[in-house]
Design a protein around this motif. Structure first.
Motif, mmCIF file in Angstrom:
data_model
loop_
_atom_site.group_PDB
_atom_site.id
_atom_site.type_symbol
_atom_site.label_atom_id
_atom_site.label_comp_id
_atom_site.label_asym_id
_atom_site.label_seq_id
_atom_site.Cartn_x
_atom_site.Cartn_y
_atom_site.Cartn_z
ATOM 1 N N LEU A 304 0.838 -1.201 0.000
ATOM 2 C CA LEU A 304 0.000 0.000 0.000
ATOM 3 C C LEU A 304 0.872 1.251 0.000
ATOM 4 O O LEU A 304 0.659 2.191 -0.769
ATOM 5 C CB LEU A 304 -0.923 -0.027 1.228
ATOM 6 N N THR A 305 1.890 1.237 0.863
ATOM 7 C CA THR A 305 2.803 2.375 0.915
ATOM 8 C C THR A 305 3.492 2.574 -0.432
ATOM 9 O O THR A 305 3.661 3.699 -0.902
ATOM 10 C CB THR A 305 3.873 2.152 2.007
ATOM 11 N N GLN A 307 2.325 1.778 -3.382
ATOM 12 C CA GLN A 307 1.389 2.378 -4.343
ATOM 13 C C GLN A 307 1.321 3.888 -4.158
ATOM 14 O O GLN A 307 1.262 4.642 -5.136
ATOM 15 C CB GLN A 307 -0.016 1.780 -4.173
ATOM 16 N N ILE A 308 1.329 4.306 -2.912
ATOM 17 C CA ILE A 308 1.278 5.748 -2.652
ATOM 18 C C ILE A 308 2.544 6.431 -3.178
ATOM 19 O O ILE A 308 2.478 7.446 -3.854
ATOM 20 C CB ILE A 308 1.070 6.013 -1.142
ATOM 21 N N ALA A 311 2.377 6.490 -6.943
ATOM 22 C CA ALA A 311 1.403 7.479 -7.437
ATOM 23 C C ALA A 311 1.963 8.883 -7.284
ATOM 24 O O ALA A 311 1.820 9.732 -8.165
ATOM 25 C CB ALA A 311 0.084 7.340 -6.690
ATOM 26 N N GLU A 312 2.636 9.122 -6.157
ATOM 27 C CA GLU A 312 3.215 10.444 -5.939
ATOM 28 C C GLU A 312 4.323 10.721 -6.953
ATOM 29 O O GLU A 312 4.451 11.828 -7.462
ATOM 30 C CB GLU A 312 3.753 10.562 -4.510
ATOM 31 N N ARG A 315 2.473 11.113 -10.497
ATOM 32 C CA ARG A 315 1.541 12.226 -10.685
ATOM 33 C C ARG A 315 1.928 13.450 -9.870
ATOM 34 O O ARG A 315 1.220 14.455 -9.892
ATOM 35 C CB ARG A 315 0.131 11.775 -10.310
ATOM 36 N N GLY A 316 3.026 13.347 -9.167
ATOM 37 C CA GLY A 316 3.464 14.469 -8.347
ATOM 38 C C GLY A 316 2.682 14.480 -7.058
ATOM 39 O O GLY A 316 1.504 14.167 -7.041
ATOM 40 N N ALA A 318 0.402 15.668 -4.689
ATOM 41 C CA ALA A 318 -0.630 16.643 -5.028
ATOM 42 C C ALA A 318 -0.949 17.530 -3.841
ATOM 43 O O ALA A 318 -0.819 17.116 -2.702
ATOM 44 C CB ALA A 318 -1.872 15.910 -5.477
ATOM 45 N N ASP A 319 -1.383 18.748 -4.126
ATOM 46 C CA ASP A 319 -1.878 19.583 -3.046
ATOM 47 C C ASP A 319 -3.381 19.770 -3.212
ATOM 48 O O ASP A 319 -3.969 19.373 -4.214
ATOM 49 C CB ASP A 319 -1.117 20.904 -2.966
ATOM 50 N N ALA A 322 -4.851 21.496 -6.261
ATOM 51 C CA ALA A 322 -4.834 20.650 -7.461
ATOM 52 C C ALA A 322 -6.024 19.696 -7.440
ATOM 53 O O ALA A 322 -6.668 19.457 -8.458
ATOM 54 C CB ALA A 322 -3.523 19.882 -7.526
ATOM 55 N N LEU A 323 -6.317 19.176 -6.261
ATOM 56 C CA LEU A 323 -7.458 18.257 -6.146
ATOM 57 C C LEU A 323 -8.767 18.972 -6.476
ATOM 58 O O LEU A 323 -9.569 18.496 -7.284
ATOM 59 C CB LEU A 323 -7.523 17.698 -4.719
ATOM 60 N N LYS B 266 -5.475 16.672 5.076
ATOM 61 C CA LYS B 266 -4.386 17.638 4.864
ATOM 62 C C LYS B 266 -4.410 18.725 5.938
ATOM 63 O O LYS B 266 -3.363 19.116 6.447
ATOM 64 C CB LYS B 266 -4.523 18.294 3.478
ATOM 65 N N ARG B 293 -4.369 8.013 -4.454
ATOM 66 C CA ARG B 293 -3.153 7.586 -3.760
ATOM 67 C C ARG B 293 -2.104 8.703 -3.746
ATOM 68 O O ARG B 293 -1.344 8.819 -2.793
ATOM 69 C CB ARG B 293 -2.557 6.363 -4.462
ATOM 70 N N HIS B 294 -2.056 9.498 -4.809
ATOM 71 C CA HIS B 294 -1.034 10.554 -4.864
ATOM 72 C C HIS B 294 -1.301 11.663 -3.855
ATOM 73 O O HIS B 294 -0.475 12.542 -3.667
ATOM 74 C CB HIS B 294 -0.880 11.108 -6.279
ATOM 75 N N PHE B 295 -2.477 11.632 -3.214
ATOM 76 C CA PHE B 295 -2.712 12.551 -2.094
ATOM 77 C C PHE B 295 -2.402 11.863 -0.768
ATOM 78 O O PHE B 295 -2.779 12.350 0.286
ATOM 79 C CB PHE B 295 -4.171 13.022 -2.094
ATOM 80 N N LYS B 298 -5.029 6.373 1.943
ATOM 81 C CA LYS B 298 -4.987 4.923 2.065
ATOM 82 C C LYS B 298 -6.417 4.406 2.054
ATOM 83 O O LYS B 298 -7.214 4.770 2.921
ATOM 84 C CB LYS B 298 -4.294 4.515 3.361
#
Ligand code: SF4
Lengths: 334, 661
Positions: A304-305, A307-308, A311-312, A315-316, A318-319, A322-323, B266, B293-295, B298
């Protein structure tokens, strides 16, 4: 405080232990505290999670973080703890009723996910806390308050269940046996779900259920100690072994023309062998003790970690703005 | 609503309207949700206010052509402020006879009905359940009542795509875009946003350029069909709404809720751990968050509802934001675990996207009947916090608020969303994250004098997180000794702890805003609601106020604890009306708590209120017509006293019961 200075006593909480005198849980508790000290566990980094039942009082007696949750659900609570903080050392304590009956579903899934938890299932083949009803591991014909004419349920083998649930580490030991500490240490060292069945004497409602495996006079005839790479030999005089015949195990007498090389050799990485061993039960066979199965595999929270992180990276990180601004946006002019 | 003036655009006259309600209906495989979503996006982009109501069949693939398999999408778009998807449909697009049958009654008298004539075959008419030899398109009952336009959409689509190189099946799948193109023309909308979408989605994401081309081609064909054919005498134009300037996007309730949870994580410097088991209509919160996930989000798809809530509790214990999402049946399964969080006083957020029940009920239809379950559906006295969003975009704010309360007060918070809010959409003024208030949380790290169940001025216990040296402690579901948190069976202590748990939730009321009254602060009638009925109630009350009636409204977003001034508000009016999509759950609470003679308007049809239904109830209340009846129910879009008799079908003599008793 240096972790090195901790002794077994340092892992004892200030709570009075309230199990019945003579309960097998005491031996397990003492062994667990010793293992924590020996492994130089950090109290603040250790969490015990349990369900409901006599065994599930365990966390109260360890001076670590602890969570006495609800009946059968400890695997799910412990999974949440691990997902939220993979750095914690999480031990889960359950029983035959808690883990295999009301919580059977969760046990299956925590094992297949390979969450990095150490699961201790105290098997006393009875419901203790509710005063002695037959459990999913009680033998057929067992007479209890709820089965006065004898239980008509076929019992489960916890080890078989764990293996079928894709567990990556499966072991068995006995509350008062010398190998308990070793097995707990092996479990602690395993990365992934480690499942340990512990035969535990319920002094009140099912006393001597495991006498065949604990009575000094006879126990070595009724258990077989598993050692990786070694032949399956047992008996006080180490004069009996297990041989495979027609795809089935059979007990053979050594030295009567049968050599060690003719016996089955234990291989902790062999799933089929592990399952075969899990089906050997008293009185037809000696019951295997020790590590049945152990393989290395990715554990859930690491995946899981990852994948995070992936993804980061892709896709960078994210803040929030952006979301909020993702998707189709449009502007209304003043 | 028609607003008058005409002008010329292209070759056809254009009539201006202040709003319009369009309904796309077809078989579940006909792409109606996509057509509806595109229409909504475009309406939002051109600056209309929009509100939508998607309507899915419960079965994924009910038999094609049957009424059970009809999928619909209703959009209300307007030049002024709107709060509901609209009572009556101005234009229905019926892709087959079943769609016609399912939704023709929703169309206003004189309204536009565009039917896909190609599909009105003998076989399809039979599948829709029409009797042999009957075609509703020939029935004066319909032809005199509506403006029915027969457009052979399937055939025209096939012809438009004859050279596309696609197979027959793929071509047929494009016909929703033909219909959309035609409606774009009819309502004078640009097609560019959809062209761009088709190009991005099929062309880029799916890498199917020929499918993208075909969809665009038939979209244009539909548009030009409207332009060229003599069939339609006028087109309609709905101008931009006077919306607050700024940057917007369209959000559904579930999207807004997911973003709210991420924002809360956040703002509190925590990780969001969202644990859920798939269940309609909550699943797409899980889908939304799984894609984040990029945020640092979990997500954990658990083996069942119980595991989901338990994992969320474990995450809370470990110091992160544990959230579980579900719908009513899942709530029932989670109740024991929710009580574990009540007892251990850990933060936990439970999202219940309500649907029709009891039991499996109506999985894809809306209802707000889990209020009492949320309030009381656990063993023993079990106080916790309950919030309810009032619109799709409000789901964002409620998610933030739920997180703030849960984390700061160490208390489980239930969010009661509903199917209508979850799938419905509205424009959302995108906030600047810098303007959002941080959620400041302290985890005690000082072991000196630490007691797990000592409390601050809000009766909140500390939240020491595993990993912190010197703070090792044990918690669990057994009753706790006040302050020490040790297991305790002491009689007086249990009573004290029960009082503390209750008082702790009551103290949250100090942190929440007072209930605002819309209109005069006293008068003849207060209409009070909660959750997803906000839009219908507000619109109905606005109309009553414009007609000079002494009516005000108030809407509860906080249901536990209730706002401190609620008692004063309800007592300031001669009468109180509580419209709810249940049998009277808030009404029961208001009557019990404040001894007010609150009356109900109760609709249990899996659908939101029509504004008209609330208006009728308001008039019946003001006219004193309710009499002794505690509540009335709308039937067939009307609230009438004579409709309250139900033939209950029992064999006793009094089986024809007057429902309100
Ligand atoms: S009932 Fe049995 S298992 Fe429970 S504490 Fe007593 S002896 Fe141990």
């Amino acid at each position: 405080m240096s972790a090195l200075s901790l002794t077994a006593k340092d892992f004892a909480s200030d709570q009075d232990v309230r199990w019945c005198p003579g309960c097998g849980d005491y031996a397990i508790l003492n062994q667990m505290r010793k293992v924590c000290a020996k492994l130089e566990a950090r109290r603040e980094n250790t969490v015990f999670v349990s369900g409901i039942g006599c065994s599930s009082r365990f966390p109260y007696y360890m001076d670590t973080y602890g969570f006495h949750s609800i009946h059968g659900r400890a695997p799910a609570v412990a999974t949440g703890v691990k997902i939220a903080n993979p750095d914690l050392d999480v031990w889960m304590v359950t029983g035959d009723g808690d883990g295999l009956s009301i919580g059977g579903n969760h046990l299956m899934h925590v094992l297949r996910r390979n969450v990095n938890l150490k699961i201790l299932l105290f098997n006393n083949r009875i419901y203790g806390l509710t005063k002695g009803q037959y459990s999913p591991t009680s033998e057929e014909g067992k007479k209890t308050n709820s089965s006065p004419m004898g239980s008509i349920d076929l019992p489960l083998s916890p080890v078989s269940v764990a293996l079928s649930s894709e567990a990556s580490f499966v072991a068995r030991c006995i509350d008062i046996d010398k190998n308990l500490g070793e097995v707990l240490e092996r479990a602690a060292a395993h990365k992934g779900s480690a499942f340990v069945e512990i035969y535990q004497d319920c002094n009140i409602f099912n006393h001597k259920a495991f006498e065949y495996a604990t009575d000094r006079a006879v126990k070595e005839e009724h258990i077989i100690r598993l050692e990786h790479g070694k032949p399956l030999i047992f008996g006080k005089d180490r004069d009996k072994g297990i041989r495979l015949h027609d795809h089935k195990p059979e007990v053979v007498q050594l030295r009567s023309g049968i050599k060690e090389d003719d016996l089955l050799f234990h291989d902790e990485h062999d799933e089929s062998l592990a399952f075969l061993l899990s089906r050997m039960s008293h009185p037809d066979f000696p019951e295997p003790m020790g590590v049945f199965y152990s393989i290395g595999d990715d554990c859930y929270e690491d995946l899981l970690t990852k994948q995070i992180q992936d993804a980061e990276a892709a896709r960078g990180k994210a803040d929030l703005n952006a979301l909020f601004n993702s998707g189709d946006t449009y502007t209304i002019e003043a | 609503m028609v607003a008058g003036t005409k002008d010329e655009r292209g070759s056809k006259p254009v009539t201006n309207r202040s709003s319009a309600v369009v309904f796309f209906a077809g078989d579940s495989g006909d792409g109606m949700q996509k057509a509806g979503t595109q229409f909504t996006d475009t309406a939002a982009i051109v600056g209309n206010d929009v509100a939508t109501l998607p309507d899915f069949p419960a079965e994924i693939r009910a038999p094609a052509g049957t009424v059970a398999g009809v999928s619909g999408f209703q959009i209300n778009f307007a030049a002024d402020d709107i709060h509901t998807p609209g009572d009556e449909v101005n234009a229905l697009i019926a892709m087959n006879p079943a769609a016609f049958k399912a939704h023709i009654e929703d169309v206003e008298v004189g309204g536009i009905v565009i039917v896909n004539d190609s599909e009105f075959t003998k076989v399809n008419l039979r599948k829709a359940g029409y009797s042999e030899g009957y075609n509703p398109l020939d029935d004066e009952k319909f032809t005199l009542r509506y403006k029915i336009y027969k457009v052979p959409i399937s055939r025209l689509n096939t012809e438009a795509l004859a050279d596309s190189g696609l197979g027959a099946k793929n071509i047929a799948q494009c016909k929703n875009m033909f219909a959309l193109g035609l409606i774009y023309w009819l309502y004078d909308r640009p097609i560019d946003p959809t062209v761009k979408y088709l190009d991005d989605y099929y062309g880029q994401v799916k890498n199917l350029p020929e499918v993208s081309k075909a969809n665009i081609a038939t979209l244009k064909a539909g548009y030009f069909f409207g332009e060229t054919t003599e069939m339609f005498p006028v087109r309609y134009h709905v101008s931009k709404a006077a919306i607050k300037p700024g940057k917007y996007r369209k959000v559904t309730g579930n999207e807004a809720l997911a973003m709210g949870l991420v924002a809360a994580a956040k703002l509190s410097g925590k990780q969001l751990v969202y644990c859920s088991y798939p269940i309609t209509p909550a699943s797409n919160i899980l889908h939304n968050l799984a894609a984040m996930r990029h945020f640092g989000v979990k997500t954990f798809q658990a083996e069942d509802e119980i595991a989901a809530v338990c994992a969320a509790i474990g995450a809370g214990f470990a110091g992160q934001i544990g959230v579980t999402g579900t719908s009513g049946p899942g709530m029932a399964l989670k109740s024991e675990a929710i009580n574990l969080a009540v007892m251990t006083e850990l933060p936990l957020i439970i999202v219940d996207v309500q649907r029709g029940g009891p039991s499996t009920g109506l999985p894809t239809k809306t209802e707000q009947a889990d209020l009492l379950q949320a309030m009381f559906g656990r063993n023993s006295d079990s106080p916790l916090v309950i919030l309810a969003p009032q619109s799709p975009a409000d789901c964002f704010d409620i998610a933030l608020e739920a997180s703030r309360i849960s984390l700061k007060h160490m208390v489980p918070v239930i969010i009661l969303s509903d199917c209508y809010l979850a799938d419905g959409a509205e424009p959302w003024l995108i906030p600047d994250s810098c303007g959002l208030k941080p959620i400041e949380i302290t985890h005690r790290t000082d072991p000196d004098g630490f007691e797990p169940y000592a409390r601050d001025e809000n009766l909140v216990r500390p939240w020491p997180v595993p990993g912190t040296p010197g703070m090792e402690h044990r918690i669990g579901g057994l009753e706790k000794q006040h302050i020490t948190g040790d297991v305790s069976y002491d009689a007086e202590n249990h009573q004290l702890m029960s009082v503390i748990r209750r008082r702790k939730v009551e103290l949250v009321a100090k942190q929440i805003p007072h209930l605002q009254v819309h209109g005069e602060s006293s008068g003849d009638l207060l209409v009070i609601g909660w959750g997803g009925t906000y839009g219908s109630i507000l619109t109905a009350v606005n109309r009553a106020q414009q007609a000079g009636k002494s009516v005000s409204s108030a809407h509860l977003r906080y249901l536990s604890p209730m706002p401190g001034n609620l008692g004063d508000v309800v007592r300031s009016f001669k009468k109180v009306l509580v419209p709810e999509l249940n049998m009277g759950q808030l009404r029961l609470l208001l009557r019990a708590r404040f001894l007010v003679d609150a009356r109900g308007l109760n609709k249990i049809q899996g659908k939101p209120f029509l504004v008209e239904e609330v208006e009728e109830a308001i008039d019946l209340m003001l006219g004193g017509v309710y009499g002794e009846r505690e509540f009335l129910m709308p039937r067939h879009h009307q609230v009438r006293l004579e409709d309250q008799e139900y033939d209950l079908g029992g064999c006793q003599q009094d089986s024809a019961a007057s429902i309100p008793m």
